[in-house]
Design an enzyme around this catalytic site. Structure first.
Site, PDB file in Angstrom:
ATOM      1  N   MET A   1      58.815  -1.401 -34.821  1.00 14.93           N
ATOM      2  CA  MET A   1      58.268  -1.537 -33.401  1.00 14.93           C
ATOM      3  C   MET A   1      56.812  -1.272 -33.586  1.00 14.93           C
ATOM      4  SD  MET A   1      61.100  -1.918 -31.734  1.00 14.93           S
ATOM      5  CE  MET A   1      63.036  -1.749 -31.979  1.00 14.93           C
ATOM      6  N   LEU A 396      63.053   0.975 -39.985  1.00 21.86           N
ATOM      7  CA  LEU A 396      61.834   0.983 -41.196  1.00 21.86           C
ATOM      8  C   LEU A 396      61.635  -0.499 -41.334  1.00 21.86           C
ATOM      9  CD1 LEU A 396      63.736   3.474 -43.398  1.00 21.86           C
ATOM     10  CD2 LEU A 396      61.494   3.531 -42.397  1.00 21.86           C
ATOM     11  N   GLU A 397      60.413  -0.931 -41.078  1.00 20.16           N
ATOM     12  CA  GLU A 397      60.116  -2.360 -41.191  1.00 20.16           C
ATOM     13  C   GLU A 397      59.252  -2.658 -42.660  1.00 20.16           C
ATOM     14  OE1 GLU A 397      57.892  -3.198 -37.701  1.00 20.16           O
ATOM     15  OE2 GLU A 397      59.262  -2.482 -36.394  1.00 20.16           O
ATOM     16  N   ASN A 398      59.431  -1.643 -43.358  1.00 18.68           N
ATOM     17  CA  ASN A 398      58.582  -2.107 -44.727  1.00 18.68           C
ATOM     18  C   ASN A 398      59.539  -2.104 -45.870  1.00 18.68           C
ATOM     19  OD1 ASN A 398      55.919  -1.914 -43.829  1.00 18.68           O
ATOM     20  ND2 ASN A 398      56.474  -0.037 -43.034  1.00 18.68           N
TER      21      ASN A 398
END
Length: 570
Positions: A1, A396-398
């Protein structure tokens, strides 16, 4: 986000399912195959497969989605071979049903050529078997063995390729062992009177009228054979909750298999599919911003009433691997943390769930070993006890490690109990295949998972479950990507559609609330679809999510006023 909108990237990935195989080997004697009861089948046993070399075209074989044909080159033996071409969500399975005897052992082999070519047998009554080759430019023989169950009178033998791969070739299929029935008997007629019985969240009972001359029956679910039985009833298990399925049956004997019966549709009952505390069957999730980025600044008490799950964004990494903490932003205007805690209690008293979100665009929480997994679980549980959160959201976008995030969430579940709410917000690329870490994690915790609200924005074009490319911002994009999750193993109540609340909420991917509602209707009811229409409906689909309640408020609550009542009315 996003804490602030970011530039979208365009990504295209081919979807591959998890390539797995199982091989159940049967002991072979030096002079032949040892059969149940002590009899031995020697090398001279007849081949039970009909038209094994495809010299009579596809006679005796049925290929899914008209994927098969016969060719004169390349061939392994004789003058013809099978060529079958996968396409979209079809793996080009070519199969035939063969009459067999109960409690007997069989050997199955075939010569194949191509990439990811499978040979297998299903409906054995014991352990269904398959074997495969990843790639062969010349002819290679695949062999497997199986033993039939006490009431098994027919099995289905098959070859198939894999999604997105080129055509494969097969020739000289061989199934040896004791034949069933009398080969001179006529093929039985199609069964009549197929009807559904008791349904649960994971099974549907079926029954039908007996067919003269039949030695057994095959049960098909959505066109795929799933059971072989000797009687006139069956219970199909392993189904998803709140999902509609189409069933047909055929009658079989030693001569062959009848045409399929008329189809009937059965729907499983609703089930939570995992954890979820008091989350309603159809729910709206909204992210609440613990920061000021130009959207409407809200106290938690101001969050719109249409939201059933409120994800507090975000927890902060502590610097210890796996550790998270939370600090209330002074920009929100709270006089004390206790006021924030009181707002959480008030939302819970109104029937809402409040979870702490981990990650976001800039969040980097590392859970890559057992120590950090335990630290993650302990620190999240500490926040739950301190603030009263109902659970956790994984955003968690990583990247994440499926093994240790699974360990962390199971450890948290053991601490928090059955009322724990676990939500996830992966990006589209994270859910293209069950081999991806996010998808693996979701499936690993399926029994305690509440909902996955995939982010259908900042994405670019992606493949849908039908193998076609769809651009974000359309009903087709939402439905075809949700279909991947539903076909990949998540239950309908564990799937939600995540969209921006306004054009300012994300760099790209905003769609009007009416498009969100149309996508929900398409998935739940089969109506208001675009060019893509799922093969079945999912009445239990959980609902929708938005980033964020603050951007929604900045747009006059247009998103929640339109989508909220629609979700709750599914």
């Amino acid at each position: 986000m996003d804490r602030a909108p970011r530039i979208p990237s365009t990504r295209l990935r081919r979807r591959f399912g998890r390539l797995t195989s199982t091989l159940a080997a049967t002991a072979l004697a030096a002079t032949g195959l040892v059969l149940a009861g002590g009899s031995t089948a020697g090398a001279a046993d007849p081949n039970l497969a009909q038209n094994p070399g495809y010299e009579s075209g596809l006679s005796g074989w049925t290929c899914s989605a008209a994927s098969g044909t016969t060719v004169t080159s390349p061939v392994h033996g004789g003058s013809a071979a099978l060529k079958a071409t996968p396409a979209g969500s079809d793996n080009a399975q070519c199969a035939q049903t063969v009459a067999v005897k109960p409690n007997s052992s069989y050997s199955l082999s075939a010569w194949v050529q191509g990439s990811y070519v499978y040979l297998g047998a299903s409906g054995t009554g014991t352990t269904d078997v398959s074997t495969w080759t990843p790639s062969t430019s010349g002819w290679q023989q695949l062999t497997t063995n199986f033993t039939t169950g006490a009431s098994t009178t027919s099995v289905t033998v098959y070859t198939h390729g894999w999604y997105g791969q080129p055509a494969y070739y097969a020739d000289d299929i061989s199934l040896t062992g004791p034949g069933g029935g009398n080969p001179g008997d006529p093929v039985p007629g199609a069964p009549s009177g197929l009807r559904t019985g008791t349904a649960t969240s994971s099974s549907i009972a079926l029954s039908w009228n007996a067919v003269s001359g039949a030695t057994g029956y095959n049960v098909y679910r959505d066109g795929t054979r799933v059971q072989a039985v000797s009687g006139t009833s069956a219970t199909v298990t392993g189904l998803a909750a709140a999902t509609s399925y189409q069933f047909q049956v055929t009658a079989v004997n030693a001569t062959g298999e009848s045409p399929k019966s008329s189809a009937v549709t059965g729907t499983t009952t609703s089930g939570s599919g995992g954890g979820g505390g008091s989350v309603p069957q159809h729910a709206v999730t909204g992210y609440w911003q613990n920061f000021d980025n130009g959207a409407t600044v809200q106290k938690l008490r101001d969050v719109q009433d249409q939201y059933d799950i409120i994800a507090v964004a975000f927890a902060d990494a502590t610097g210890t691997p796996g550790g998270v903490g939370f600090t209330l932003d002074p920009a929100l205007g709270y006089g004390s943390e206790q006021q924030f805690k009181d707002d959480i209690k008030a939302k819970q008293a109104a029937g809402k769930s409040v979870v702490i979100s981990i990650g976001g665009q800039n969040g980097t929480v590392s859970v890559n070993d057992s120590t950090s997994a335990n630290t993650f679980a302990s620190s999240v549980y500490a926040l739950m006890r301190e603030y009263g959160f109902d659970g956790v959201d994984i955003d968690l976008e990583n990247g994440l490690n499926a093994t240790y995030m699974t360990q962390a969430l199971r450890s948290l579940s053991a601490k928090a109990g059955s009322k724990l709410v676990i939500t996830m917000a992966p990006q589209t690329i994270d859910m293209q295949s069950t081999s991806n870490a996010y998808f693996q994690t979701a499936l690993n915790i399926k029994d305690i998972l509440t909902v996955v609200n995939m982010q259908y924005y900042n994405s670019g074009s992606m493949l849908g479950c039908d193998g076609k490319v769809y651009s974000q911002g359309s009903v087709d994009f939402l439905t075809s990507l949700a279909c991947i999750q539903l076909e990949g193993g998540l239950n309908p109540p564990q799937v939600g559609l995540g969209l921006p609340a306004s054009t300012r909420g994300a760099g790209s991917g905003y769609v009007a609330p009416s498009v969100v509602n149309n996508a929900l209707d398409c998935l739940a009811r089969g109506t208001n679809c675009g060019s893509f229409k799922p093969s079945k409906t999912y009445p239990g689909i959980r609902g929708a999510m938005t980033w964020s309640t603050n951007w929604d408020a900045a747009s006059g609550n247009a998103w929640s006023k339109a989508v909220g009542p629609h979700v709750h009315g599914l």
